[in-house]
Design an enzyme around this catalytic site. Structure first.
Site, mmCIF file in Angstrom:
data_model
loop_
_atom_site.group_PDB
_atom_site.id
_atom_site.type_symbol
_atom_site.label_atom_id
_atom_site.label_comp_id
_atom_site.label_asym_id
_atom_site.label_seq_id
_atom_site.Cartn_x
_atom_site.Cartn_y
_atom_site.Cartn_z
ATOM 1 N N HIS A 138 0.750 -1.242 0.025
ATOM 2 C CA HIS A 138 -0.046 0.021 -0.162
ATOM 3 C C HIS A 138 0.734 1.272 -0.027
ATOM 4 O O HIS A 138 0.502 2.025 -0.805
ATOM 5 C CB HIS A 138 -0.867 0.074 1.180
ATOM 6 C CG HIS A 138 -1.742 -1.161 1.396
ATOM 7 N ND1 HIS A 138 -1.531 -2.215 2.370
ATOM 8 C CD2 HIS A 138 -3.079 -1.454 0.756
ATOM 9 C CE1 HIS A 138 -2.689 -2.983 2.309
ATOM 10 N NE2 HIS A 138 -3.361 -2.497 1.020
ATOM 11 N N GLN B 47 -0.764 -3.939 -9.027
ATOM 12 C CA GLN B 47 -0.385 -5.258 -9.892
ATOM 13 C C GLN B 47 -0.738 -6.406 -9.257
ATOM 14 O O GLN B 47 -1.044 -7.334 -9.884
ATOM 15 C CB GLN B 47 0.887 -5.152 -10.565
ATOM 16 C CG GLN B 47 1.124 -6.308 -11.604
ATOM 17 C CD GLN B 47 -0.079 -6.018 -12.665
ATOM 18 O OE1 GLN B 47 -0.539 -5.159 -13.007
ATOM 19 N NE2 GLN B 47 -0.216 -7.332 -13.243
ATOM 20 N N VAL C 168 4.849 -5.546 -4.531
ATOM 21 C CA VAL C 168 5.831 -5.325 -3.483
ATOM 22 C C VAL C 168 5.964 -6.618 -2.632
ATOM 23 O O VAL C 168 4.911 -7.112 -2.262
ATOM 24 C CB VAL C 168 5.672 -4.154 -2.511
ATOM 25 C CG1 VAL C 168 6.756 -4.221 -1.395
ATOM 26 C CG2 VAL C 168 5.506 -2.666 -3.282
ATOM 27 N N MET D 254 3.575 -9.055 -0.661
ATOM 28 C CA MET D 254 2.859 -8.805 0.563
ATOM 29 C C MET D 254 1.304 -8.429 0.366
ATOM 30 O O MET D 254 0.938 -8.268 -0.756
ATOM 31 C CB MET D 254 3.408 -7.166 0.716
ATOM 32 C CG MET D 254 4.846 -6.978 1.071
ATOM 33 S SD MET D 254 5.169 -5.959 2.228
ATOM 34 C CE MET D 254 6.936 -6.087 2.617
HETATM 35 P P1 AMP Z 1 -6.224 -4.107 -0.430
HETATM 36 O O1 AMP Z 1 -6.179 -3.363 0.802
HETATM 37 O O2 AMP Z 1 -5.879 -5.640 -0.216
HETATM 38 O O3 AMP Z 1 -7.872 -4.019 -1.047
HETATM 39 O O4 AMP Z 1 -5.415 -3.385 -1.495
HETATM 40 C C1 AMP Z 1 -5.647 -2.149 -2.054
HETATM 41 C C2 AMP Z 1 -4.472 -1.908 -3.002
HETATM 42 O O5 AMP Z 1 -3.304 -2.129 -2.661
HETATM 43 C C3 AMP Z 1 -5.040 -2.850 -4.426
HETATM 44 O O6 AMP Z 1 -4.879 -1.817 -5.436
HETATM 45 C C4 AMP Z 1 -3.818 -3.733 -4.336
HETATM 46 O O7 AMP Z 1 -3.706 -4.162 -5.432
HETATM 47 C C5 AMP Z 1 -2.678 -2.958 -3.773
HETATM 48 N N1 AMP Z 1 -1.575 -4.000 -3.254
HETATM 49 C C6 AMP Z 1 -2.043 -4.922 -2.123
HETATM 50 N N2 AMP Z 1 -0.773 -5.674 -2.018
HETATM 51 C C7 AMP Z 1 0.222 -5.117 -2.617
HETATM 52 C C8 AMP Z 1 1.438 -5.282 -3.120
HETATM 53 N N3 AMP Z 1 2.083 -6.338 -2.386
HETATM 54 N N4 AMP Z 1 2.139 -4.741 -3.902
HETATM 55 C C9 AMP Z 1 1.652 -3.697 -4.532
HETATM 56 N N5 AMP Z 1 0.264 -3.499 -4.381
HETATM 57 C C10 AMP Z 1 -0.573 -4.026 -3.543
#
Ligand code: AMP
Length: 287
Positions: free
Chosen positions: A37, A148, A176, A184
């Site tokens: 994030h 991504q 990431v 992550m």
């Molecule tokens: P979430 O809180 O899991 O709904 O994720 C919120 C945003 O963070 C989404 O656009 C995810 O794709 C992005 N996100 C979650 N994990 C990662 C990661 N490891 N690397 C890059 N972006 C991430």
């Protein structure tokens, strides 16, 4: 940095910034923030004048029996995290604020939602696109930032924005990973130490696939067999392992063009996803 919980308050703050001619960035999240994030928030802070991070565990994107009730809620820590990164506003609405009555209007993207995560989570993307459309309308952002990590989600959101002529730009940033290669995820905190070790099979499988493609392998079944065998060694329960066109998300028989290798695997009770993008157009970009 301000934290607001109502649509009225977020609109008020953003309106002021817009009057001042500022560019508005939005990073939609479900909280339990981590370095993945952070990469999105940092990009938004670098490119926009006013950055809104939404933190909302959206009930409409969880299916029956999924982890809605146990999804981690860490608003205080998340707020400090966002403030350190230079965000301007956190929008953390309640479910009642976002859905004051049973929603009768949904935003659904066809076809792109059928396969991969959509196959076993049939209502998931309808919840995602609807809540993203609502957030885009509430915040009125110029740019929204996505990872991504959720490759299918980004393809679907891009298509929704294009099909509905929504007046914002979508930016997507790379996955990431932890130093050992595990992507992550807020859900990684569900994993025991032993499961964390086994969870590396997702990355191992993708790396093996990439190496085979780099060595010239172009047969889908051979590549999928290799990945499934690696996951089986670590007792991962496969939801799907697939190789698709990165834009249409249609399964590829022969590997060519811009390729998305994506998988979802249960390690114990935790469902994890990961993917790699491989561009076999000229010149090939196999990273
Ligand atoms: P979430 O809180 O899991 O709904 O994720 C919120 C945003 O963070 C989404 O656009 C995810 O794709 C992005 N996100 C979650 N994990 C990662 C990661 N490891 N690397 C890059 N972006 C991430």
């Amino acid at each position: 940095m301000k934290i607001v919980h109502t649509i009225e308050d977020v609109r008020k703050s953003v309106r002021q910034s817009r009057i001042e001619g500022k560019t508005i960035g939005l990073v939609p999240t479900m909280g339990a923030l981590h370095a993945g994030h952070a990469s999105l928030i940092e990009a938004a802070v670098a490119e926009c004048d006013f950055v809104v991070v939404s933190i909302f565990v959206n009930p409409t994107q969880f299916g029956p029996g999924e982890d809605l009730d146990k999804y981690p809620c860490t608003l205080d820590t998340d707020a400090a995290f966002c403030e350190n990164l230079g965000a301007d506003l956190i929008f953390a609405p309640s479910a009642d604020e976002m859905y004051p009555s049973e929603p009768l209007t949904w935003v659904e993207v066809e076809k792109l939602t059928d396969g991969l995560c959509g196959a076993n989570r049939p209502e998931h993307f309808k919840g995602v696109t609807t809540v993203c459309a609502k957030l885009f309308n509430i915040v009125g952002a110029d740019i929204a930032y996505f990872g991504q990590k959720d490759a299918q989600q980004t393809a679907i959101i891009r298509r929704m924005v294009c099909d509905l002529n929504l007046p914002l730009q979508i930016c997507v940033y790379p996955i990431v990973r932890e130093p050992n290669g595990l992507a992550m995820s807020s859900r990684n905190r569900y994993l025991s130490a032993e499961e964390r070790g086994r969870a590396l099979c997702l990355r191992k499988a993708l790396t093996a696939c990439r190496e085979q493609i780099a060595a010239g392998q172009r047969d889908r079944n051979t590549l999928i067999d290799t990945m499934e065998a690696i996951i089986a060694q670590d007792q991962g329960r496969i939801d799907y392992v697939s190789i698709v066109d990165a834009e249409t998300l249609e399964p590829l028989k022969t590997i060519a063009g811009k390729v998305l290798v994506a998988l979802a695997v249960h390690i114990g009770d935790t469902r994890l996803i990961d993917n790699i993008l491989i561009d076999l157009n000229n010149p090939p970009n196999i990273v």
